[in-house]
Scaffold this active site. Structure first.
Site, PDB file in Angstrom:
ATOM      1  N   LYS A   1      52.020 -18.495  30.801  1.00  0.00           N
ATOM      2  CA  LYS A   1      51.427 -19.467  29.870  1.00  0.00           C
ATOM      3  C   LYS A   1      51.933 -20.859  30.219  1.00  0.00           C
ATOM      4  O   LYS A   1      53.100 -21.020  30.597  1.00  0.00           O
ATOM      5  CB  LYS A   1      51.858 -19.147  28.427  1.00  0.00           C
ATOM      6  CG  LYS A   1      51.475 -17.760  27.968  1.00  0.00           C
ATOM      7  CD  LYS A   1      52.073 -17.438  26.601  1.00  0.00           C
ATOM      8  CE  LYS A   1      51.955 -15.943  26.354  1.00  0.00           C
ATOM      9  NZ  LYS A   1      52.700 -15.511  25.170  1.00  0.00           N
TER      10      LYS A   1
ATOM     11  N   ASP B   1      40.890   0.956  32.541  1.00  0.00           N
ATOM     12  CA  ASP B   1      40.977  -0.499  32.512  1.00  0.00           C
ATOM     13  C   ASP B   1      40.189  -1.087  33.669  1.00  0.00           C
ATOM     14  O   ASP B   1      39.534  -2.108  33.536  1.00  0.00           O
ATOM     15  CB  ASP B   1      42.435  -0.947  32.638  1.00  0.00           C
ATOM     16  CG  ASP B   1      43.091  -1.093  31.273  1.00  0.00           C
ATOM     17  OD1 ASP B   1      42.409  -0.787  30.266  1.00  0.00           O
ATOM     18  OD2 ASP B   1      44.258  -1.497  31.227  1.00  0.00           O
TER      19      ASP B   1
ATOM     20  N   LEU C   1      43.046 -12.334  26.838  1.00  0.00           N
ATOM     21  CA  LEU C   1      43.536 -13.027  28.026  1.00  0.00           C
ATOM     22  C   LEU C   1      42.668 -12.690  29.225  1.00  0.00           C
ATOM     23  O   LEU C   1      42.215 -11.558  29.365  1.00  0.00           O
ATOM     24  CB  LEU C   1      44.964 -12.571  28.336  1.00  0.00           C
ATOM     25  CG  LEU C   1      46.065 -13.039  27.378  1.00  0.00           C
ATOM     26  CD1 LEU C   1      47.339 -12.259  27.636  1.00  0.00           C
ATOM     27  CD2 LEU C   1      46.314 -14.532  27.556  1.00  0.00           C
TER      28      LEU C   1
ATOM     29  N   LYS D   1      53.639  -8.268  29.611  1.00  0.00           N
ATOM     30  CA  LYS D   1      52.496  -8.011  28.742  1.00  0.00           C
ATOM     31  C   LYS D   1      52.736  -6.646  28.117  1.00  0.00           C
ATOM     32  O   LYS D   1      52.715  -5.619  28.807  1.00  0.00           O
ATOM     33  CB  LYS D   1      51.191  -8.026  29.537  1.00  0.00           C
ATOM     34  CG  LYS D   1      49.967  -7.846  28.648  1.00  0.00           C
ATOM     35  CD  LYS D   1      48.691  -8.234  29.385  1.00  0.00           C
ATOM     36  CE  LYS D   1      47.492  -8.342  28.472  1.00  0.00           C
ATOM     37  NZ  LYS D   1      47.104  -7.106  27.832  1.00  0.00           N
TER      38      LYS D   1
HETATM   39  S1  IVH Z   1      49.634 -14.111  24.635  1.00  0.00           S
HETATM   40  C1  IVH Z   1      45.554 -16.345  23.261  1.00  0.00           C
HETATM   41  N1  IVH Z   1      51.588 -12.602  25.435  1.00  0.00           N
HETATM   42  O1  IVH Z   1      47.412  -8.944  25.206  1.00  0.00           O
HETATM   43  C2  IVH Z   1      46.082 -14.979  23.449  1.00  0.00           C
HETATM   44  N2  IVH Z   1      49.612 -11.552  24.672  1.00  0.00           N
HETATM   45  O2  IVH Z   1      44.882  -9.138  26.542  1.00  0.00           O
HETATM   46  C3  IVH Z   1      47.547 -15.055  23.591  1.00  0.00           C
HETATM   47  N3  IVH Z   1      49.712  -9.135  24.695  1.00  0.00           N
HETATM   48  O3  IVH Z   1      45.633  -9.836  22.358  1.00  0.00           O
HETATM   49  C4  IVH Z   1      48.133 -13.768  23.831  1.00  0.00           C
HETATM   50  N4  IVH Z   1      51.753  -8.953  25.461  1.00  0.00           N
HETATM   51  O4  IVH Z   1      47.775  -8.547  22.009  1.00  0.00           O
HETATM   52  C5  IVH Z   1      50.349 -12.634  24.948  1.00  0.00           C
HETATM   53  N5  IVH Z   1      53.428 -11.387  26.131  1.00  0.00           N
HETATM   54  C6  IVH Z   1      52.185 -11.418  25.659  1.00  0.00           C
HETATM   55  C7  IVH Z   1      51.467 -10.261  25.373  1.00  0.00           C
HETATM   56  C8  IVH Z   1      50.170 -10.365  24.881  1.00  0.00           C
HETATM   57  C9  IVH Z   1      50.685  -8.299  25.047  1.00  0.00           C
HETATM   58  C10 IVH Z   1      48.383  -8.726  24.220  1.00  0.00           C
HETATM   59  C11 IVH Z   1      47.896  -9.478  23.021  1.00  0.00           C
HETATM   60  C12 IVH Z   1      46.547 -10.008  23.386  1.00  0.00           C
HETATM   61  C13 IVH Z   1      46.214  -9.183  24.565  1.00  0.00           C
HETATM   62  C14 IVH Z   1      45.271  -9.920  25.481  1.00  0.00           C
END
Ligand code: IVH
Length: 711
Positions: free
Chosen positions: A293, A37, A87, A122
């Site tokens: 967020k 990563d 993100l 995450k």
């Molecule tokens: S919000 C607009 N919340 O991380 C994108 N993503 O690196 C909003 N992911 O594609 C994503 N846990 O698959 C969000 N609590 C979380 C998350 C999460 C894992 C993943 C998701 C996204 C990726 C981005």
């Protein structure tokens, strides 16, 4: 490093980065990651910095625009009603403060205004989008490249956490993460191990591999779960804030993450980050950070997106995990351009729940910098679930008598000399040692073929790395032309290598000792598809063919310039011959092409100087009828003018603008010089516009360009 770079070098580097990241993305999706990563993030950062400095060199397929991977074609494709984004990352508390400050500035809020954020883990899984129409789950899709994903509806319906029906009218798209718990993963792997089946490296790979099964019954048996984390298209909002929306979704049957928290300040959010970090090891699912967020949805709408990521969210990553182990050996891998890459073979060690036995050592200089020796105790780091790297040597633990690693000066695959070239102009020694075996080196040949068929090059569906490995080993495909004669030879029963492969099985037809083997088709349908795909690529645009040859420093941008100036295979071969002459006129002409330079001329000269390269090209070119580059109009409004596009255009993409300019007779070049006639400066044009003004060139804004473009 970019300080001394030219635009052309930047373009080349951006291409390399795009390719490396695309490859890493694909490997990641295929549950076999090839990059840490940290390395991935470093590439992304380099990409952004270069694009900022050289906006004109930004690629249509830039990783800053593209998200994830291009779908593999195993499942039907679905276009997401709203793109599934990625993100941006924060690594330090300061990064998070900066994020909040940026958000407030954008929204016109004062620095000390309250900004409510949600903070939640995450999840290290794979994202999915669930589309409900009038309450019925109609499509469940993976993220794919963010715009188009794979339709895995049937697979997603097997998850207990995903309702098939909900009380909602119109369109409701719920997004979240599919994952496997650590305990389920351990149980499943144990069962696989007992049954002698292949096990998965970690829960994320297990989740990805289990979801993307063609046989839904297999997915149904796998313990997959789902956490909700967002929304796609929506007929009517469910609430004013993300947190209330999440509660509403929970009532409809979508499980939220229990550790999600509403935070009224960055300090609050950071406190929650630490709490989650403390619990990380004891959680029954893998997480790799905390996502913050902006809670108010009207703010989210106003903030919108930049490139691939929303302005209203950020992922605060946990530091990489480290462990100590012993270096058992250093293996050398040989790549397409002959680069020798050292790989550390390690005594298996668990790093953050994953057993690690290989790590990258990058190159010879890195081995010297670390002074790492076989038998040493080393610290390794694994960030995310990708190839780990060796961080340092614990010299105090070094047993007596360990010898420095003698980096090979010959290729371990073909035995040819492996050298570190010295750039004649800069006098710098390349960090990479390369095998000089070229065509006699099996490793280089096979990697070149993989490059040739890859998505960024000829893009032959159904011919991936595995098939190339297999066909190469069986001597069925040894050079690009062979791909195009495969069908003829197969029909003639000309394959005579034993065994079974993905594509062909071989029947022994021998009599009296001398074995002969006949290719037998194992799966007629996939073979038919493959041959059809191969046929389709005979007419690939000429510029793509040049890029597919994999000549060093000849990436897609350079290849397009070459294709324009040498618009047919014959013209290209003639160039090659011309380059071999002393005081070559061909070379002068080549270097005169705006955007090309000495390095490319050197590479092409070296390439064509090898008779085998010329023969390979000739055989390949008889198989192809490439689409000629767009003809430059000889009486268009821009005939004879050279034009540079810089900065962003709002009405059309850069590619479209270039195509139009070409059609109107212009030569599109990437860097500004005295010879440039017109510079179209869009939004946030930078150094190029400045240079154009200094040189007193004609500078057009987008409106002026559109007047000409739209006639
Ligand atoms: S919000 C607009 N919340 O991380 C994108 N993503 O690196 C909003 N992911 O594609 C994503 N846990 O698959 C969000 N609590 C979380 C998350 C999460 C894992 C993943 C998701 C996204 C990726 C981005």
């Amino acid at each position: 490093m970019s300080a001394k770079m030219t635009e052309r070098q930047a373009a080349q580097r951006l291409k390399e980065i795009a390719q490396q990241m695309a490859e890493a993305d694909r490997a990641y999706e295929d549950a076999a990651p090839v990059m840490t990563d940290a390395d991935y993030d470093a590439l992304r950062a380099e990409n952004l910095a270069l694009e900022k400095e050289f906006p004109g060199a930004k690629r249509a397929d830039s990783p800053s625009v593209k998200v994830g991977t291009t779908p593999s074609g195993r499942f039907p494709k679905v276009e997401h009603a709203r793109p599934m984004l990625s993100l941006d990352n924060a690594f330090t508390d300061d990064d998070v403060f900066d994020f909040a400050a940026r958000v407030k500035r954008f929204l016109g809020l004062s620095e000390d205004a309250e900004l409510v954020l949600t903070a939640e883990p995450k999840i290290d899984g794979l994202s999915a989008s669930l589309r409900y129409e009038d309450g019925t789950l109609t499509i469940g899709a993976t993220r794919g490249d963010g715009r188009v994903g794979e339709d895995v509806s049937a697979n997603l319906r097997t998850l207990d956490d995903i309702p098939h029906k909900v009380k909602a009218r119109g369109v409701l798209e719920v997004r979240g993460e599919v994952y496997m718990s650590k305990s389920d993963f351990a149980d499943m792997n144990e069962a696989f191990e007992k049954a002698g089946e292949k096990t998965f490296a970690n829960p994320r790979n297990a989740a990805a591999g289990s979801l993307r099964q063609k046989d839904v019954a297999i997915t149904a048996r796998r313990p997959l779960r789902f956490f909700t984390h967002g929304l796609g298209e929506l007929s009517a909002p469910l609430a004013d804030t993300l947190s209330s929306t999440t509660s509403a979704l929970e009532k409809l049957g979508f499980p939220p993450n229990p550790l999600a928290k509403i935070c009224s300040s960055v300090d609050d959010a950071l406190a929650h980050y630490r709490l989650i970090e403390e619990q990380r090891a004891s959680l029954d699912y893998d997480i790799d950070g905390v996502v913050y967020k902006v809670d108010r949805l009207d703010y989210q709408d106003r903030l919108g997106f930049v490139g691939r990521a929303p302005r209203w969210a950020i992922a605060h990553k946990f530091p990489a995990e480290k462990a100590t182990t012993r270096l058992l050996d250093i293996a050398i891998q040989v790549g397409r351009t002959g680069a020798l890459t050292p790989i550390a073979r390690l005594e298996p060690v668990t790093v953050g729940g994953v057993v690690v036995s290989n790590a990258t050592l990058h190159n010879q200089d890195e081995i010297e910098r670390l002074d790492v020796r076989v038998g040493d105790t080393v610290r390794v780091q694994r960030a995310g679930d990708v190839i780990p790297q060796v961080l340092e040597v614990l010299t105090e633990k070094r047993p007596k008598g360990l010898k420095k690693f003698p980096f090979p000066e010959t290729c371990p695959v073909c035995g040819s000399a492996a050298v570190r070239e010295v750039n004649p102009r800069t006098g710098e020694r390349d960090v990479v040692r390369r095998c000089t075996g070229n065509f006699i080196c099996a490793a280089q040949s096979v990697e070149r073929l993989k490059h040739f068929v890859s998505r960024g090059a000829m893009d032959i569906d159904g011919l991936g790395e595995r098939q190339i490995d297999d066909l190469f080993r069986r001597h069925m495909v040894r050079e690009p032309a062979d791909i195009f004669t495969l069908q003829k030879r197969q029909l003639a029963g000309a394959f005579n290598v034993p065994g079974t492969s993905d594509l062909f099985a071989y029947k022994k037809t021998s009599r009296r000792g001398s074995a002969a083997w006949t290719a037998e088709i194992t799966n007629q349908k996939s073979i038919d598809n493959l041959f059809a795909a191969i046929e389709n690529t005979r007419q690939r645009p000429w510029g793509r063919v040049i890029a597919a040859l994999g000549i060093r420093h000849v990436g897609q941008i350079t290849a397009n310039l070459l294709a324009e100036r040498y618009p047919s295979p014959d013209a290209f071969i003639t160039l090659g011959a011309g380059l071999q002459e002393e005081e070559s006129v061909a070379r002068e002409e080549l270097i005169a092409i705006d955007g090309l330079g000495e390095t490319v001329a050197d590479m092409l000269t070296a390439f064509f100087s090898d008779r085998r390269n010329r023969e390979v090209l000739e055989r390949l070119f008889t198989e192809l009828s490439p689409e000629a580059p767009e003809k430059v109009a000889d009486d268009g409004p821009l005939t004879g003018k050279s034009i540079v596009f810089t900065g962003g255009l709002t009405e059309m993409t850069r590619d479209e603008a270039k195509a139009i300019a070409t059609r109107l007779g212009a030569r599109v070049v990437s860097s500004v010089s005295k010879k440039t006639d017109i510079v179209v400066a869009g939004e946030k044009a930078g150094s190029k516009e400045k240079k154009a003004r200094e040189l007193k060139l004609e500078v057009w804004d987008e409106a002026a360009w559109l007047r000409v473009a739209r006639g």
